[in-house]
Design a protein around this motif. Structure first.
Motif, PDB file in Angstrom:
ATOM      1  N   GLN A 181     100.581  -8.201 -37.474  1.00 45.62           N
ATOM      2  CA  GLN A 181     100.269  -7.359 -38.624  1.00 45.62           C
ATOM      3  C   GLN A 181     100.643  -8.065 -39.920  1.00 45.62           C
ATOM      4  OE1 GLN A 181     101.783  -3.294 -38.261  1.00 45.62           O
ATOM      5  NE2 GLN A 181     101.668  -3.505 -36.043  1.00 45.62           N
ATOM      6  N   ALA A 182     101.783  -8.753 -39.917  1.00 46.65           N
ATOM      7  CA  ALA A 182     102.217  -9.473 -41.115  1.00 46.65           C
ATOM      8  C   ALA A 182     101.239 -10.597 -41.452  1.00 46.65           C
ATOM      9  CB  ALA A 182     103.627 -10.028 -40.918  1.00 46.65           C
ATOM     10  N   LEU A 183     100.812 -11.352 -40.435  1.00 46.28           N
ATOM     11  CA  LEU A 183      99.852 -12.430 -40.682  1.00 46.28           C
ATOM     12  C   LEU A 183      98.528 -11.874 -41.200  1.00 46.28           C
ATOM     13  CD1 LEU A 183     100.426 -14.845 -37.661  1.00 46.28           C
ATOM     14  CD2 LEU A 183     101.042 -15.209 -40.064  1.00 46.28           C
ATOM     15  N   ASP A 184      98.074 -10.774 -40.616  1.00 42.51           N
ATOM     16  CA  ASP A 184      96.838 -10.143 -41.085  1.00 42.51           C
ATOM     17  C   ASP A 184      96.975  -9.716 -42.543  1.00 42.51           C
ATOM     18  OD1 ASP A 184      95.748 -10.519 -38.563  1.00 42.51           O
ATOM     19  OD2 ASP A 184      95.986  -8.409 -37.942  1.00 42.51           O
TER      20      ASP A 184
ATOM     21  N   GLU B 139     101.628  -2.805 -49.992  1.00 42.37           N
ATOM     22  CA  GLU B 139     101.299  -2.955 -48.569  1.00 42.37           C
ATOM     23  C   GLU B 139     102.379  -3.739 -47.831  1.00 42.37           C
ATOM     24  OE1 GLU B 139      96.864  -3.354 -47.567  1.00 42.37           O
ATOM     25  OE2 GLU B 139      97.010  -4.080 -49.635  1.00 42.37           O
ATOM     26  N   LEU B 140     102.938  -4.752 -48.476  1.00 40.32           N
ATOM     27  CA  LEU B 140     104.038  -5.501 -47.878  1.00 40.32           C
ATOM     28  C   LEU B 140     105.244  -4.591 -47.703  1.00 40.32           C
ATOM     29  CD1 LEU B 140     105.431  -8.068 -46.848  1.00 40.32           C
ATOM     30  CD2 LEU B 140     105.922  -8.641 -49.251  1.00 40.32           C
ATOM     31  N   LYS B 141     105.551  -3.823 -48.740  1.00 42.64           N
ATOM     32  CA  LYS B 141     106.682  -2.890 -48.675  1.00 42.64           C
ATOM     33  C   LYS B 141     106.482  -1.893 -47.541  1.00 42.64           C
ATOM     34  CE  LYS B 141     108.522  -1.609 -52.547  1.00 42.64           C
ATOM     35  NZ  LYS B 141     109.908  -1.668 -52.982  1.00 42.64           N
ATOM     36  N   SER B 142     105.269  -1.387 -47.391  1.00 43.72           N
ATOM     37  CA  SER B 142     104.971  -0.423 -46.334  1.00 43.72           C
ATOM     38  C   SER B 142     105.145  -1.051 -44.948  1.00 43.72           C
ATOM     39  CB  SER B 142     103.546   0.106 -46.497  1.00 43.72           C
ATOM     40  OG  SER B 142     103.218   0.982 -45.442  1.00 43.72           O
ATOM     41  N   LEU B 143     104.668  -2.287 -44.777  1.00 42.21           N
ATOM     42  CA  LEU B 143     104.831  -2.964 -43.495  1.00 42.21           C
ATOM     43  C   LEU B 143     106.310  -3.181 -43.185  1.00 42.21           C
ATOM     44  CD1 LEU B 143     103.599  -4.350 -41.008  1.00 42.21           C
ATOM     45  CD2 LEU B 143     103.510  -6.462 -42.356  1.00 42.21           C
ATOM     46  N   LEU B 144     107.086  -3.558 -44.187  1.00 37.57           N
ATOM     47  CA  LEU B 144     108.528  -3.753 -43.996  1.00 37.57           C
ATOM     48  C   LEU B 144     109.207  -2.434 -43.621  1.00 37.57           C
ATOM     49  CD1 LEU B 144     109.287  -6.115 -47.013  1.00 37.57           C
ATOM     50  CD2 LEU B 144     109.161  -6.770 -44.596  1.00 37.57           C
TER      51      LEU B 144
ATOM     52  N   ALA C 119     119.404  -6.089 -44.040  1.00 33.83           N
ATOM     53  CA  ALA C 119     118.707  -6.928 -45.024  1.00 33.83           C
ATOM     54  C   ALA C 119     117.394  -6.283 -45.455  1.00 33.83           C
ATOM     55  CB  ALA C 119     118.460  -8.311 -44.432  1.00 33.83           C
ATOM     56  N   LEU C 120     116.681  -5.689 -44.500  1.00 34.33           N
ATOM     57  CA  LEU C 120     115.445  -4.991 -44.852  1.00 34.33           C
ATOM     58  C   LEU C 120     115.729  -3.852 -45.827  1.00 34.33           C
ATOM     59  CD1 LEU C 120     113.676  -4.901 -41.389  1.00 34.33           C
ATOM     60  CD2 LEU C 120     112.674  -5.842 -43.484  1.00 34.33           C
ATOM     61  N   GLU C 121     116.749  -3.061 -45.518  1.00 34.39           N
ATOM     62  CA  GLU C 121     117.074  -1.894 -46.351  1.00 34.39           C
ATOM     63  C   GLU C 121     117.571  -2.258 -47.735  1.00 34.39           C
ATOM     64  OE1 GLU C 121     118.563   1.802 -43.762  1.00 34.39           O
ATOM     65  OE2 GLU C 121     119.790   0.011 -43.475  1.00 34.39           O
ATOM     66  N   THR C 122     118.457  -3.244 -47.800  1.00 33.02           N
ATOM     67  CA  THR C 122     119.152  -3.503 -49.064  1.00 33.02           C
ATOM     68  C   THR C 122     118.526  -4.593 -49.921  1.00 33.02           C
ATOM     69  OG1 THR C 122     120.663  -5.103 -48.046  1.00 33.02           O
ATOM     70  CG2 THR C 122     121.357  -2.776 -48.081  1.00 33.02           C
ATOM     71  N   LEU C 123     117.712  -5.473 -49.321  1.00 35.02           N
ATOM     72  CA  LEU C 123     117.171  -6.572 -50.117  1.00 35.02           C
ATOM     73  C   LEU C 123     115.655  -6.717 -49.995  1.00 35.02           C
ATOM     74  CD1 LEU C 123     117.777  -8.978 -52.003  1.00 35.02           C
ATOM     75  CD2 LEU C 123     117.943 -10.378 -49.954  1.00 35.02           C
ATOM     76  N   LEU C 124     115.149  -6.841 -48.801  1.00 32.38           N
ATOM     77  CA  LEU C 124     113.734  -7.178 -48.650  1.00 32.38           C
ATOM     78  C   LEU C 124     112.813  -6.047 -49.106  1.00 32.38           C
ATOM     79  CD1 LEU C 124     113.830  -9.137 -45.269  1.00 32.38           C
ATOM     80  CD2 LEU C 124     113.991 -10.023 -47.599  1.00 32.38           C
ATOM     81  N   ILE C 125     113.039  -4.834 -48.635  1.00 25.29           N
ATOM     82  CA  ILE C 125     112.178  -3.710 -49.041  1.00 25.29           C
ATOM     83  C   ILE C 125     112.317  -3.437 -50.541  1.00 25.29           C
ATOM     84  CG2 ILE C 125     111.774  -1.218 -48.781  1.00 25.29           C
ATOM     85  CD1 ILE C 125     112.395  -1.633 -45.746  1.00 25.29           C
ATOM     86  N   PRO C 126     113.543  -3.335 -51.080  1.00 31.10           N
ATOM     87  CA  PRO C 126     113.641  -3.095 -52.523  1.00 31.10           C
ATOM     88  C   PRO C 126     113.052  -4.224 -53.382  1.00 31.10           C
ATOM     89  CG  PRO C 126     115.746  -2.637 -51.464  1.00 31.10           C
ATOM     90  CD  PRO C 126     114.862  -3.280 -50.438  1.00 31.10           C
TER      91      PRO C 126
ATOM     92  N   LYS D  67     111.792   0.887 -39.275  1.00 31.61           N
ATOM     93  CA  LYS D  67     111.891   2.015 -38.332  1.00 31.61           C
ATOM     94  C   LYS D  67     111.849   1.519 -36.883  1.00 31.61           C
ATOM     95  CE  LYS D  67     109.905   5.290 -41.539  1.00 31.61           C
ATOM     96  NZ  LYS D  67     108.643   5.800 -42.057  1.00 31.61           N
ATOM     97  N   LEU D  68     110.931   0.603 -36.615  1.00 34.16           N
ATOM     98  CA  LEU D  68     110.815   0.046 -35.268  1.00 34.16           C
ATOM     99  C   LEU D  68     112.083  -0.715 -34.893  1.00 34.16           C
ATOM    100  CD1 LEU D  68     108.982  -0.568 -32.782  1.00 34.16           C
ATOM    101  CD2 LEU D  68     108.212  -2.587 -34.028  1.00 34.16           C
ATOM    102  N   PHE D  69     112.599  -1.520 -35.814  1.00 38.52           N
ATOM    103  CA  PHE D  69     113.760  -2.361 -35.529  1.00 38.52           C
ATOM    104  C   PHE D  69     115.049  -1.546 -35.438  1.00 38.52           C
ATOM    105  CE2 PHE D  69     111.182  -5.763 -37.916  1.00 38.52           C
ATOM    106  CZ  PHE D  69     110.330  -5.904 -36.838  1.00 38.52           C
TER     107      PHE D  69
END
Length: 174
Positions: A76-79, A147-152, A134-141, A157-159
């Motif tokens: 999904q990320a590559l797409d 669309e990138l934010k939504s995928l993250l 890291a997703l919660e505190t740095l990457l998503i913010p 949630k999955l992770f």
């Protein structure tokens, strides 16, 4: 048994803390894409090692789910990066994650049986905990593209489910 922070998780914690490689600088979307993709690839590699090494049905099933889920999210990320015409940008964080993962693979390769199973699952708990943080505190913010934010956010949630699953398997192995 206390779950110790593994080398890869320690690298993630260090790199995403205020004193890490990214420091107070927010990563760009191309860097975020590369970091997230790299983290997924590294867990796919760990899963393949567990599938090849473990004889424990529960551990193998867990590893198979990690393989399947992380490959799916990475597709999904590559797409998405193709759709957005974004080139993921290699960076110090991705490089450090890869180096730490290689050290962990070598460490796990020396183990067999229950020792391998426990070390692999402990690593998975710690790795997912740190990646989720890291997703919660740095990457998503830090993500600018919606669309990138939504995928993250979907990945998070999955992770988080992966972390809970790993914790459950770790409790079974005690």
């Amino acid at each position: 048994m206390t779950i110790k922070l593994t080398s890869a998780a320690a690298a993630i914690a260090l790199l995403f803390s205020t004193g890490g490689a990214l420091g107070n600088d927010k990563p760009t979307d191309p860097q975020i894409a590369h970091i997230a993709y790299t983290a997924g690839v590294l867990d796919v590699e760990a899963a393949k090692q567990a599938i090849a090494t473990s004889k424990n049905k529960t551990v193998v099933e867990f590893a198979e789910s990690m393989l399947r889920d992380h490959e799916s999210v990475n597709k999904q990320a590559l797409d998405l990066v193709k759709k957005l015409n974004v080139t993921p940008e290699d960076n110090d964080t991705s490089k450090s994650l890869s180096q730490a993962a290689e050290a962990k693979r070598q460490e796990l390769a020396k183990l067999k049986g229950g020792e391998f199973d426990k070390a692999y699952i402990e690593h998975e708990v710690a790795y997912h905990k740190e990646v989720n943080g890291a997703l919660e505190t740095l990457l998503i913010p830090s993500a600018q593209n919606a669309e990138l934010k939504s995928l993250l956010e979907t990945g998070l949630k999955l992770f988080q489910g992966h972390q809970q699953h790993a914790e459950h398997v770790a409790a079974e192995l005690k």
